[in-house]
Design a protein around this motif. Structure first.
Motif, PDB file in Angstrom:
ATOM      1  N   MET A  26      -1.556   0.833  15.019  1.00 39.97           N
ATOM      2  CA  MET A  26      -2.331   0.159  13.968  1.00 39.97           C
ATOM      3  C   MET A  26      -1.752   0.500  12.598  1.00 39.97           C
ATOM      4  SD  MET A  26      -6.387   0.603  13.721  1.00 39.97           S
ATOM      5  CE  MET A  26      -7.361   0.468  12.271  1.00 39.97           C
ATOM      6  N   TYR A  27      -1.470  -0.514  11.819  1.00 39.24           N
ATOM      7  CA  TYR A  27      -0.931  -0.304  10.467  1.00 39.24           C
ATOM      8  C   TYR A  27      -1.921  -0.865   9.459  1.00 39.24           C
ATOM      9  CZ  TYR A  27       2.403  -0.098   6.615  1.00 39.24           C
ATOM     10  OH  TYR A  27       3.036   0.207   5.434  1.00 39.24           O
ATOM     11  N   THR A  28      -2.238  -0.039   8.467  1.00 37.93           N
ATOM     12  CA  THR A  28      -3.202  -0.477   7.462  1.00 37.93           C
ATOM     13  C   THR A  28      -2.582  -0.299   6.080  1.00 37.93           C
ATOM     14  OG1 THR A  28      -4.158   1.759   7.573  1.00 37.93           O
ATOM     15  CG2 THR A  28      -5.231   0.069   8.850  1.00 37.93           C
ATOM     16  N   CYS A  29      -2.595  -1.364   5.288  1.00 39.19           N
ATOM     17  CA  CYS A  29      -2.010  -1.282   3.945  1.00 39.19           C
ATOM     18  C   CYS A  29      -2.872  -0.354   3.095  1.00 39.19           C
ATOM     19  CB  CYS A  29      -1.930  -2.659   3.307  1.00 39.19           C
ATOM     20  SG  CYS A  29      -0.605  -3.637   4.026  1.00 39.19           S
ATOM     21  N   GLY A  30      -2.223   0.642   2.538  1.00 41.06           N
ATOM     22  CA  GLY A  30      -2.956   1.648   1.768  1.00 41.06           C
ATOM     23  C   GLY A  30      -2.965   1.358   0.280  1.00 41.06           C
ATOM     24  N   MET A  66      -1.196   4.601   7.446  1.00 38.14           N
ATOM     25  CA  MET A  66      -1.606   4.000   6.171  1.00 38.14           C
ATOM     26  C   MET A  66      -0.566   4.384   5.117  1.00 38.14           C
ATOM     27  SD  MET A  66      -5.026   4.429   3.834  1.00 38.14           S
ATOM     28  CE  MET A  66      -6.018   3.151   4.574  1.00 38.14           C
ATOM     29  N   ASN A  67       0.051   3.358   4.544  1.00 39.41           N
ATOM     30  CA  ASN A  67       1.111   3.656   3.571  1.00 39.41           C
ATOM     31  C   ASN A  67       0.521   3.920   2.184  1.00 39.41           C
ATOM     32  OD1 ASN A  67       0.496   0.719   3.363  1.00 39.41           O
ATOM     33  ND2 ASN A  67       1.823   0.991   1.595  1.00 39.41           N
ATOM     34  N   ILE A  68       1.325   4.583   1.385  1.00 39.01           N
ATOM     35  CA  ILE A  68       0.978   4.791  -0.019  1.00 39.01           C
ATOM     36  C   ILE A  68       2.055   4.079  -0.839  1.00 39.01           C
ATOM     37  CG2 ILE A  68       0.599   6.505  -1.834  1.00 39.01           C
ATOM     38  CD1 ILE A  68      -1.312   7.093   0.379  1.00 39.01           C
ATOM     39  N   GLU A 214       8.630  -2.630   1.578  1.00 36.07           N
ATOM     40  CA  GLU A 214       8.164  -1.248   1.777  1.00 36.07           C
ATOM     41  C   GLU A 214       7.340  -1.160   3.064  1.00 36.07           C
ATOM     42  OE1 GLU A 214       6.080   0.162  -1.683  1.00 36.07           O
ATOM     43  OE2 GLU A 214       7.759  -0.272  -3.039  1.00 36.07           O
ATOM     44  N   CYS A 215       6.352  -2.058   3.195  1.00 34.29           N
ATOM     45  CA  CYS A 215       5.470  -1.983   4.369  1.00 34.29           C
ATOM     46  C   CYS A 215       6.221  -2.320   5.651  1.00 34.29           C
ATOM     47  CB  CYS A 215       4.259  -2.898   4.187  1.00 34.29           C
ATOM     48  SG  CYS A 215       2.974  -2.105   3.201  1.00 34.29           S
ATOM     49  N   SER A 216       7.093  -3.350   5.608  1.00 40.16           N
ATOM     50  CA  SER A 216       7.865  -3.685   6.815  1.00 40.16           C
ATOM     51  C   SER A 216       8.669  -2.476   7.276  1.00 40.16           C
ATOM     52  CB  SER A 216       8.834  -4.843   6.534  1.00 40.16           C
ATOM     53  OG  SER A 216       8.137  -6.064   6.525  1.00 40.16           O
ATOM     54  N   PRO A 239       0.667 -13.014  -0.951  1.00 41.74           N
ATOM     55  CA  PRO A 239       1.909 -13.182  -0.197  1.00 41.74           C
ATOM     56  C   PRO A 239       2.293 -11.978   0.672  1.00 41.74           C
ATOM     57  CG  PRO A 239       2.434 -12.476  -2.423  1.00 41.74           C
ATOM     58  CD  PRO A 239       0.930 -12.583  -2.340  1.00 41.74           C
ATOM     59  N   HIS A 240       1.557 -10.852   0.537  1.00 45.80           N
ATOM     60  CA  HIS A 240       2.078  -9.602   1.091  1.00 45.80           C
ATOM     61  C   HIS A 240       2.287  -9.645   2.614  1.00 45.80           C
ATOM     62  CE1 HIS A 240       3.018  -5.426   1.284  1.00 45.80           C
ATOM     63  NE2 HIS A 240       1.911  -5.085   1.901  1.00 45.80           N
ATOM     64  N   HIS A 241       1.259  -9.979   3.359  1.00 43.75           N
ATOM     65  CA  HIS A 241       1.406  -9.946   4.816  1.00 43.75           C
ATOM     66  C   HIS A 241       2.309 -11.070   5.320  1.00 43.75           C
ATOM     67  CE1 HIS A 241      -2.444  -7.315   5.247  1.00 43.75           C
ATOM     68  NE2 HIS A 241      -1.395  -6.653   4.837  1.00 43.75           N
ATOM     69  N   ALA A 243       4.891 -12.124   3.780  1.00 41.15           N
ATOM     70  CA  ALA A 243       6.256 -11.642   3.549  1.00 41.15           C
ATOM     71  C   ALA A 243       6.620 -10.561   4.574  1.00 41.15           C
ATOM     72  CB  ALA A 243       6.383 -11.095   2.132  1.00 41.15           C
ATOM     73  N   GLU A 244       5.658  -9.707   4.921  1.00 42.16           N
ATOM     74  CA  GLU A 244       5.929  -8.672   5.923  1.00 42.16           C
ATOM     75  C   GLU A 244       6.357  -9.307   7.247  1.00 42.16           C
ATOM     76  OE1 GLU A 244       3.282  -5.366   6.821  1.00 42.16           O
ATOM     77  OE2 GLU A 244       2.424  -5.496   4.822  1.00 42.16           O
ATOM     78  N   ILE A 245       5.641 -10.364   7.651  1.00 41.61           N
ATOM     79  CA  ILE A 245       5.988 -11.041   8.913  1.00 41.61           C
ATOM     80  C   ILE A 245       7.408 -11.601   8.828  1.00 41.61           C
ATOM     81  CG2 ILE A 245       5.473 -13.018  10.406  1.00 41.61           C
ATOM     82  CD1 ILE A 245       2.523 -12.732   9.624  1.00 41.61           C
TER      83      ILE A 245
END
Ligand SMILES: [Zn+2]
Length: 465
Positions: A26-30, A66-68, A214-216, A239-241, A243-245
């Motif tokens: 599970m990845y959660t944007c922090g 969870m990323n920072i 960063e998240c990818s 656009p964040h998710h 773009a991650e995909i």
């Protein structure tokens, strides 16, 4: 009943089947650490906390990351405005973020990667190189690298955009952009003056990563190419998710995420929260007004995550009252249960309706409805003397299981452990009809500031006025 979630990608409720159960990746944007997190951010983090706790309660092993975000347009802009080095500037907000998580009883993620850690910067560069190798990333006249949108026809699927109608309008360098400005987005930003001394070496010269890569990269580095669940607020969808995909799937050729779960907006007093509207609250603003983390947690957890939550001070007051009801009920059960060690199989205590409601796309309002029905019914039975100590003990165990998910125990300061032990010792003495010991313990409690009264349900403890 299987666990089911609403998947933003399909816009449908789907049965939950992780890739390799019992593991759930599970990845959660922090947080972006350029300021104190506000209560809208915490609504999403509390939803993710409940999701993790429920999956664990159902036997899954959740590996949550969870990323920072400690470098992006906003952190650079604000650190420069504050005339502080970036790492020093973001350190303050990282520390306060972790403190806020504790206040709200949010379980820590297994990993909290920060974007500026060298190993993740390296992974970002590797991924961009891969994209460049496939002709998907290209360096533009401004020396920055961009993602060639025409090479990823699925762009827009998560947000359900019709790209034919929107017509990409060129390149966008900003981390955040509106769908009207859709276009090739920045993967690596060549250094410019506004960046000050923030820059890393790369094959394309000095620069810094775009927010999305960063998240990818962090998800890929820790969890691998395929995730079970990716969460965030609805604001993150575009656009964040999106773009991650595009980045992740173009690099790995694999489906990045099985289930996309997004938490709806938080409104304050019926309006969009905004500094200009004077209704912008950080957690610290509320605790400074005397609201506890527990009360705020209850308020933020109690609305189904896909519905907008209207945050009001009446709502906080209602949370305070609901918690007082739970406390009173739990004390009543504890007092009654003290007379017996055995537990019974009372039907109230064997109900799984609370967890069943959560299986249904995390239906917390249904689950809480069931909790308060149980509370009312067991109080009624206790009023009638129709609830045995063994029943009470069983129901306490039932509540403990549920409270693993809610984390709404009274604050430790409410009844200190030593007072609780004295109270239990006194209940035991009374059960043995040892009135002398019972009176001595009552006096000891009184000397320590707690008044105990004997009611038909047993002892009732209140702080001495
Ligand atoms: Zn993210």
């Amino acid at each position: 009943m299987p666990i089911r979630f609403f998947n933003t990608l399909s816009r449908e409720i789907e049965d939950f089947t992780p890739i390799a159960p019992p593991l759930v990746k599970m990845y959660t944007c922090g947080p972006t650490v350029y300021n104190f997190a506000h209560i809208g951010n915490f609504r999403a983090y509390i939803f993710e906390d409940l999701l993790q706790r429920h999956l664990e309660g159902r036997g899954y092993q959740v590996h949550r990351v969870m990323n920072i975000t400690d470098v992006d347009d906003k952190t650079i802009r604000n650190s420069r405005a504050a005339a502080q080095p970036l790492d020093q500037f973001t350190r303050t907000f990282k520390d306060s973020f972790f403190e806020d998580l504790r206040t709200l009883r949010i379980q820590p993620a297994a990993d909290f990667p920060a974007a500026t850690e060298p190993r993740y910067i390296e992974r970002m560069i590797e991924m961009i190189q891969q994209l460049e190798h496939h002709g998907i990333a290209y360096q533009a006249d401004d020396r920055s690298l961009y993602f060639r949108l025409s090479r990823f026809p699925d762009y827009g699927k998560l947000a359900h955009l019709d790209l034919d109608k929107l017509r990409p309008t060129g390149r966008v360098r900003n981390d955040d952009y509106e769908k009207e400005n859709i276009g090739d987005f920045a993967l690596w930003k060549a250094w410019d003056q506004a960046d000050g001394d923030i820059a890393w070496d790369s094959p394309w010269g000095r620069g810094r990563p775009g927010w999305h890569i960063e998240c990818s990269a962090m998800a890929n580095a820790i969890l691998g190419p395929e995730l079970d669940i990716h969460c965030g607020g609805v604001d993150n969808i575009f656009p964040h998710h999106e773009a991650e995909i595009a980045q992740s799937e173009s690099c790995t050729g694999k489906k990045f995420v099985r289930y996309w779960l997004h938490c709806a907006h938080l409104m304050v007093q019926g309006q969009k929260m905004a500094k200009s509207a004077g209704n912008f609250y950080t957690l610290r603003d509320l605790t400074a007004q005397g609201w506890t983390g527990r009360e705020i947690r209850h308020t933020l957890i109690s609305v189904n995550y896909r519905l907008p939550l209207n945050f009001t001070f009446d709502g906080l007051t209602a949370a305070r009252a609901a918690l007082a009801r739970i406390d009173e009920w739990a004390t009543r059960l504890t007092t009654l249960a003290a007379a017996e060690n055995r537990a019974s199989l009372h039907p109230l205590a064997t109900s799984t309706l609370f967890q069943d409601a959560l299986d249904d796309d995390l239906n917390i309002s249904g689950a809480l409805g069931h909790l308060f029905d149980t509370l009312r019914e067991s109080n009624r039975l206790m009023d009638q003397g129709a609830f045995t100590p063994a029943d009470a003990r069983a129901l306490i165990n039932w509540w403990r299981n549920i409270n693993q998910l809610l984390a709404l125990d009274p604050d430790p300061s409410a009844i200190p452990d030593n007072i609780q032990s004295l109270l239990e010792a006194r209940a035991h003495a009374r059960a043995q009809k040892d009135w002398l010991a019972s009176d001595t313990l009552r006096d000891t409690l009184l000397a320590q500031g707690w008044e105990v009264k004997d009611t038909k349900d047993g002892q009732r403890l209140t702080p001495r006025p």
